[in-house]
Structure formats: structure tokens, C-alpha cells
Write a protein that holds these residues in place. Structure first.
Motif, mmCIF file in Angstrom:
data_model
loop_
_atom_site.group_PDB
_atom_site.id
_atom_site.type_symbol
_atom_site.label_atom_id
_atom_site.label_comp_id
_atom_site.label_asym_id
_atom_site.label_seq_id
_atom_site.Cartn_x
_atom_site.Cartn_y
_atom_site.Cartn_z
ATOM 1 N N GLY A 63 -21.204 48.628 -10.903
ATOM 2 C CA GLY A 63 -21.368 49.908 -10.399
ATOM 3 C C GLY A 63 -21.322 50.000 -8.719
ATOM 4 O O GLY A 63 -21.471 51.180 -7.947
ATOM 5 N N ASP A 64 -20.489 48.962 -8.266
ATOM 6 C CA ASP A 64 -20.163 48.932 -6.732
ATOM 7 C C ASP A 64 -18.964 49.490 -6.588
ATOM 8 O O ASP A 64 -18.320 49.040 -5.570
ATOM 9 C CB ASP A 64 -20.426 47.634 -6.203
ATOM 10 C CG ASP A 64 -22.064 47.411 -6.156
ATOM 11 O OD1 ASP A 64 -22.694 48.228 -6.023
ATOM 12 O OD2 ASP A 64 -22.182 46.179 -5.995
ATOM 13 N N ALA A 65 -18.011 50.159 -7.413
ATOM 14 C CA ALA A 65 -16.719 50.485 -7.322
ATOM 15 C C ALA A 65 -16.705 51.627 -6.064
ATOM 16 O O ALA A 65 -17.619 52.305 -5.746
ATOM 17 C CB ALA A 65 -16.097 51.189 -8.416
ATOM 18 N N ARG A 66 -15.451 51.596 -5.463
ATOM 19 C CA ARG A 66 -15.273 52.426 -4.288
ATOM 20 C C ARG A 66 -14.319 53.476 -4.782
ATOM 21 O O ARG A 66 -13.212 53.223 -5.541
ATOM 22 C CB ARG A 66 -14.686 51.770 -3.169
ATOM 23 C CG ARG A 66 -15.914 50.866 -2.522
ATOM 24 C CD ARG A 66 -15.379 50.280 -1.212
ATOM 25 N NE ARG A 66 -13.659 50.321 -0.754
ATOM 26 C CZ ARG A 66 -13.373 49.588 0.296
ATOM 27 N NH1 ARG A 66 -14.057 48.792 0.935
ATOM 28 N NH2 ARG A 66 -12.104 49.733 0.186
ATOM 29 N N ALA A 67 -14.404 54.804 -4.261
ATOM 30 C CA ALA A 67 -13.273 55.798 -4.537
ATOM 31 C C ALA A 67 -12.217 55.714 -3.740
ATOM 32 O O ALA A 67 -12.194 55.004 -2.810
ATOM 33 C CB ALA A 67 -14.044 57.238 -4.425
ATOM 34 N N HIS A 68 -11.172 56.174 -4.104
ATOM 35 C CA HIS A 68 -9.942 56.153 -3.227
ATOM 36 C C HIS A 68 -10.083 57.172 -2.073
ATOM 37 O O HIS A 68 -10.790 57.844 -1.994
ATOM 38 C CB HIS A 68 -8.779 56.499 -4.216
ATOM 39 C CG HIS A 68 -8.791 58.004 -4.492
ATOM 40 N ND1 HIS A 68 -9.500 58.607 -5.577
ATOM 41 C CD2 HIS A 68 -8.412 59.079 -3.755
ATOM 42 C CE1 HIS A 68 -9.617 59.985 -5.534
ATOM 43 N NE2 HIS A 68 -8.686 60.435 -4.603
ATOM 44 N N ASN A 69 -9.007 56.688 -0.935
ATOM 45 C CA ASN A 69 -9.167 57.336 0.223
ATOM 46 C C ASN A 69 -8.381 58.662 -0.205
ATOM 47 O O ASN A 69 -7.201 58.659 -0.723
ATOM 48 C CB ASN A 69 -8.531 56.554 1.224
ATOM 49 C CG ASN A 69 -8.393 57.331 2.457
ATOM 50 O OD1 ASN A 69 -8.428 58.482 2.537
ATOM 51 N ND2 ASN A 69 -8.378 56.389 3.710
ATOM 52 N N ARG A 70 -9.259 59.951 0.196
ATOM 53 C CA ARG A 70 -8.427 61.143 -0.248
ATOM 54 C C ARG A 70 -7.309 61.384 0.489
ATOM 55 O O ARG A 70 -6.251 62.187 0.160
ATOM 56 C CB ARG A 70 -9.592 62.158 0.079
ATOM 57 C CG ARG A 70 -10.907 62.314 -0.844
ATOM 58 C CD ARG A 70 -11.793 63.463 -0.628
ATOM 59 N NE ARG A 70 -10.948 64.605 -0.746
ATOM 60 C CZ ARG A 70 -10.927 65.323 -1.953
ATOM 61 N NH1 ARG A 70 -11.389 64.772 -3.088
ATOM 62 N NH2 ARG A 70 -10.340 66.588 -1.912
ATOM 63 N N PHE A 71 -6.905 60.593 1.532
ATOM 64 C CA PHE A 71 -5.768 60.883 2.353
ATOM 65 C C PHE A 71 -4.475 60.447 1.513
ATOM 66 O O PHE A 71 -3.558 61.014 1.638
ATOM 67 C CB PHE A 71 -5.809 59.809 3.526
ATOM 68 C CG PHE A 71 -4.309 59.979 4.366
ATOM 69 C CD1 PHE A 71 -4.278 61.071 5.039
ATOM 70 C CD2 PHE A 71 -3.522 58.825 4.346
ATOM 71 C CE1 PHE A 71 -2.901 60.915 5.898
ATOM 72 C CE2 PHE A 71 -2.268 58.963 4.951
ATOM 73 C CZ PHE A 71 -1.920 60.130 5.798
#
Length: 86
Positions: A63-71
Motif C-alpha cells: 500500500g505504499d505506491a505513489r501516484a504519478h506527477n500530475r505534470f
């Protein structure tokens, strides 16, 4: 009013698929893989990549996944602009 008929629908698109979007990090990844293979050889480079993939999967699973950078997010309107046909 009870006589309802479906209108004919074209279920396919005549537009070609968009080209795959390549982000800046992908060029770095390609260069890293090339460097890895040059320094360690193909088999050991593959083993290291498998280890890295397993570490990322473990991160996702706990559960430690990071979301992409919205840029760097892609906007479908940019890829498929309304009325634009190539």
C-alpha cells in the motif's frame, strides 16, 4: 411509441492510434538499462531489473505506491482533439 429501433452505429474508428507517449524519465530508464547491460552483462542486468521490479511490486502490495506527477499526466483531449483527423 413502443416501436423502438436501434440506429445503425459504426463500431470502429478510422483514425490511427496515437503514438505512444514517451516521457523524459523513459529516456533515462533506457540509458540506465544500456549502462547496466554494458557493465554487468545481459543476464546480470536482467536479474537486477527483476529484483527492482519485485521491490516495486512489494511496495504496491503493502500500500505504499505513489501516484504519478500530475505534470506528466496525459489529457485525452490533447491526444484525441475533437474533430481532429490525421
Amino acid at each position: 411509441m413502443s416501436n423502438v429501433e436501434q440506429l445503425p452505429v459504426k463500431g470502429t474508428s478510422d483514425r490511427p492510434s496515437p503514438k505512444r507517449i514517451i516521457r523524459p524519465c523513459e529516456w533515462g530508464l533506457r540509458a540506465s538499462v544500456t549502462d547496466l547491460e554494458t557493465q554487468l552483462g545481459t543476464v546480470e542486468a536482467y536479474n537486477r531489473l527483476c529484483d527492482a521490479a519485485a521491490a516495486l511490486k512489494a511496495k504496491i502490495d503493502r500500500g505504499d505506491a505513489r501516484a504519478h506527477n500530475r505534470f506528466f499526466a496525459t489529457d485525452p483531449k490533447c491526444i484525441y482533439p475533437a474533430g481532429h483527423h490525421d
